[in-house]
Design an enzyme around this catalytic site. Structure first.
Site, mmCIF file in Angstrom:
data_model
loop_
_atom_site.group_PDB
_atom_site.id
_atom_site.type_symbol
_atom_site.label_atom_id
_atom_site.label_comp_id
_atom_site.label_asym_id
_atom_site.label_seq_id
_atom_site.Cartn_x
_atom_site.Cartn_y
_atom_site.Cartn_z
ATOM 1 N N CYS A 116 0.709 -1.064 0.231
ATOM 2 C CA CYS A 116 -0.190 -0.007 -0.067
ATOM 3 C C CYS A 116 0.693 1.386 -0.024
ATOM 4 C CB CYS A 116 -1.167 -0.014 1.142
ATOM 5 S SG CYS A 116 -2.080 -1.370 1.224
ATOM 6 N N HIS A 256 -3.206 7.191 2.419
ATOM 7 C CA HIS A 256 -3.486 6.039 2.062
ATOM 8 C C HIS A 256 -5.143 5.804 2.919
ATOM 9 C CE1 HIS A 256 -4.041 1.907 1.182
ATOM 10 N NE2 HIS A 256 -3.809 1.447 2.389
ATOM 11 N N ASN A 286 -10.343 0.159 0.605
ATOM 12 C CA ASN A 286 -8.916 0.303 0.495
ATOM 13 C C ASN A 286 -8.442 -0.376 -0.978
ATOM 14 O OD1 ASN A 286 -6.200 -0.331 0.572
ATOM 15 N ND2 ASN A 286 -6.301 -1.057 2.777
HETATM 16 O O1 UT7 Z 1 -3.864 -1.353 3.468
HETATM 17 C C1 UT7 Z 1 -3.373 -2.190 4.423
HETATM 18 C C2 UT7 Z 1 -3.227 -1.989 5.749
HETATM 19 N N1 UT7 Z 1 -4.610 -2.305 6.350
HETATM 20 C C3 UT7 Z 1 -5.111 -1.542 7.431
HETATM 21 O O2 UT7 Z 1 -4.603 -0.556 7.552
HETATM 22 C C4 UT7 Z 1 -5.977 -2.428 8.086
HETATM 23 C C5 UT7 Z 1 -5.771 -1.990 9.484
HETATM 24 N N2 UT7 Z 1 -6.957 -2.360 10.382
HETATM 25 C C6 UT7 Z 1 -7.920 -1.989 10.538
HETATM 26 O O3 UT7 Z 1 -8.671 -1.282 9.802
HETATM 27 C C7 UT7 Z 1 -8.977 -2.607 11.554
HETATM 28 O O4 UT7 Z 1 -8.024 -3.221 12.722
HETATM 29 C C8 UT7 Z 1 -10.129 -3.518 11.152
HETATM 30 C C9 UT7 Z 1 -11.250 -2.705 10.352
HETATM 31 C C10 UT7 Z 1 -9.531 -4.610 10.103
HETATM 32 C C11 UT7 Z 1 -10.686 -4.310 12.359
HETATM 33 O O5 UT7 Z 1 -11.194 -3.232 13.219
HETATM 34 P P1 UT7 Z 1 -10.984 -3.676 14.815
HETATM 35 O O6 UT7 Z 1 -11.695 -2.429 15.279
HETATM 36 O O7 UT7 Z 1 -9.593 -3.604 14.851
HETATM 37 O O8 UT7 Z 1 -11.784 -4.831 15.001
HETATM 38 P P2 UT7 Z 1 -11.320 -6.326 15.598
HETATM 39 O O9 UT7 Z 1 -10.426 -6.959 14.576
HETATM 40 O O10 UT7 Z 1 -10.618 -5.944 17.045
HETATM 41 O O11 UT7 Z 1 -12.525 -6.994 15.938
HETATM 42 C C12 UT7 Z 1 -13.603 -6.590 16.539
HETATM 43 C C13 UT7 Z 1 -14.701 -7.517 16.675
HETATM 44 C C14 UT7 Z 1 -14.215 -9.061 16.636
HETATM 45 O O12 UT7 Z 1 -15.161 -9.847 17.278
HETATM 46 P P3 UT7 Z 1 -14.724 -10.433 18.778
HETATM 47 O O13 UT7 Z 1 -13.749 -11.227 18.753
HETATM 48 O O14 UT7 Z 1 -14.708 -9.002 19.493
HETATM 49 O O15 UT7 Z 1 -16.122 -10.841 18.928
HETATM 50 C C15 UT7 Z 1 -14.204 -9.588 15.058
HETATM 51 O O16 UT7 Z 1 -14.560 -10.886 14.872
HETATM 52 O O17 UT7 Z 1 -15.351 -7.370 15.250
HETATM 53 C C16 UT7 Z 1 -15.540 -8.760 14.499
HETATM 54 N N3 UT7 Z 1 -15.515 -8.320 13.110
HETATM 55 C C17 UT7 Z 1 -16.568 -8.203 12.573
HETATM 56 N N4 UT7 Z 1 -17.815 -8.139 12.850
HETATM 57 C C18 UT7 Z 1 -18.803 -7.690 11.724
HETATM 58 C C19 UT7 Z 1 -14.384 -8.547 12.454
HETATM 59 N N5 UT7 Z 1 -14.845 -8.038 11.055
HETATM 60 C C20 UT7 Z 1 -16.012 -8.123 11.027
HETATM 61 C C21 UT7 Z 1 -17.029 -7.701 9.974
HETATM 62 N N6 UT7 Z 1 -18.195 -7.720 10.461
HETATM 63 N N7 UT7 Z 1 -16.792 -7.401 8.843
#
Ligand code: UT7
Length: 336
Positions: A116, A256, A286
């Protein structure tokens, strides 16, 4: 070897596929919902390439528009750099394919892989060729068909990405315009956080790798998030200082587009009002290397960015990599 110049962007272009995939469409595919995606990421919809569209097809459309805007003919290009993590094939490079389609007979061509951060890496590379006087016109493209490497059964990742392409023609510009400074960085120890495990020499394609879904992107979102916030701030501070500026001199942030919360953190740190930050991830998700050039092209075509404005572009991604670049905007087609 010619005379040394300053390198600047003299034309931009972008292209996104027509097909829109909304958060509501995704609700029918995986266990997710519009509210979660919107509040956790800021994304509402993304574009998906047609089955017969490969990355070079998207790159071609964006490149044509950038060439038109810059008033540079394809035959005048000296070099084409395509930043991508979803090349048409491992080889030949997507830049080679693009060169042929554009009819850029004189141009050297290669792909650049910095995930990215790729567009920033490619801009910095292009600028070296121009500033040294070796080349005059360089086409830089960020293009992706991420829909091909996303696991549509993995809700942690499939909601985040989209397809698209953005391009910029770089050429010599007056001394007080163009690229003022850049910083590029790498921390390979974080490689496991975001990767495509199979299909390379470590894990060649086999029935087993396909069965284990190893040809799809894998990401530890939470760790990448922490890294992104940290590095966006650090790289921005560093490049602004290197450019001999202070943060109040920045007219536009073109970041980005991975997560609105990451962008917001950078915006607050730079004390910029919302209208000075170019955001398009709500519509496109993204797009990896394409996110920054598509955002840039939209802002330019909307008349937001004016000659003389200082732009800060910042990217981060797999590798881990990061890159930031400060550029003083030139009028379109203003090469010297
Ligand atoms: O360009 C490449 C670089 N990539 C990035 O910059 C991505 C950076 N990371 C992020 O943007 C975020 O970490 C995410 C958007 C990917 C995830 O957000 P988060 O606030 O970090 O969520 P998390 O991974 O801590 O997950 C929170 C909860 C989890 O459930 P539990 O374990 O708390 O029960 C996940 O299973 O949200 C759940 N979850 C979802 N729920 C509904 C994860 N994906 C989804 C989804 N829909 N699509």
């Amino acid at each position: 070897m010619g005379k040394a110049f300053r390198a600047g962007i003299i034309g931009t272009g972008s292209y996104v596929p027509e097909r829109v995939l909304t958060n509501f469409d995704l609700e029918k595919m995986v266990d997710t919902n519009d509210e979660w995606i919107r509040t956790r990421t800021g994304i509402r919809e993304r574009r998906i390439a047609k089955e017969d569209q490969a990355t070079s097809d998207l790159a071609y459309e964006a490149a044509q528009r950038a060439l038109e805007a810059s008033d540079v003919a394809a035959e005048a290009l000296d070099l084409i750099i395509v930043a991508t993590i979803t090349p048409d094939t491992a080889f030949p490079s997507t830049a080679n394919i693009l060169q042929d389609r554009l009819g850029a007979h004189r141009a050297a061509a290669f792909d650049q892989a910095a995930a990215c951060s790729g567009f920033i890496y490619a801009l910095a590379t292009a600028a070296q060729f121009i500033e040294s006087g070796v080349y005059r016109y360089v086409l830089v493209v960020g293009a992706e068909t991420l829909s091909r490497i996303v696991d549509w059964e993995d809700r942690n990742t499939c909601v985040l990405f989209g397809d698209g392409a953005g391009a910029a023609v770089l050429g010599p510009v007056p001394e007080d315009e163009g690229v003022r400074a850049f910083v590029l960085g790498s921390d390979g120890s974080g490689g496991e956080l975001l990767k495509l495990p199979a299909g390379g020499s470590r894990l060649p394609a086999s029935h087993d790798t396909v069965d284990r879904r190893l040809h799809y992107l894998k990401m530890n979102g939470r760790e990448v998030f922490k890294f992104a916030v940290r590095v966006m701030n650090q790289a921005s501070d560093e490049v602004i200082e290197k450019a001999g500026l202070t943060k109040d001199a920045i007219d536009f942030l073109v970041p980005h587009q991975a997560n609105l919360r990451i962008i917001e953190s950078a915006r607050e740190r730079l004390e910029l009002p919302a209208e000075k930050v170019v955001v398009n991830l709500d519509r496109f998700g993204n797009m990896s290397t394409a996110s920054i050039p598509v955002a840039l092209d939209e802002a330019v075509r909307a008349g937001k960015i004016q000659p003389g404005d200082h732009l800060l572009m910042v990217g981060f991604g797999a590798g881990l990599t990061w890159g930031a670049l400060v550029l003083r905007w030139s009028a379109s087609g203003s090469g010297v």
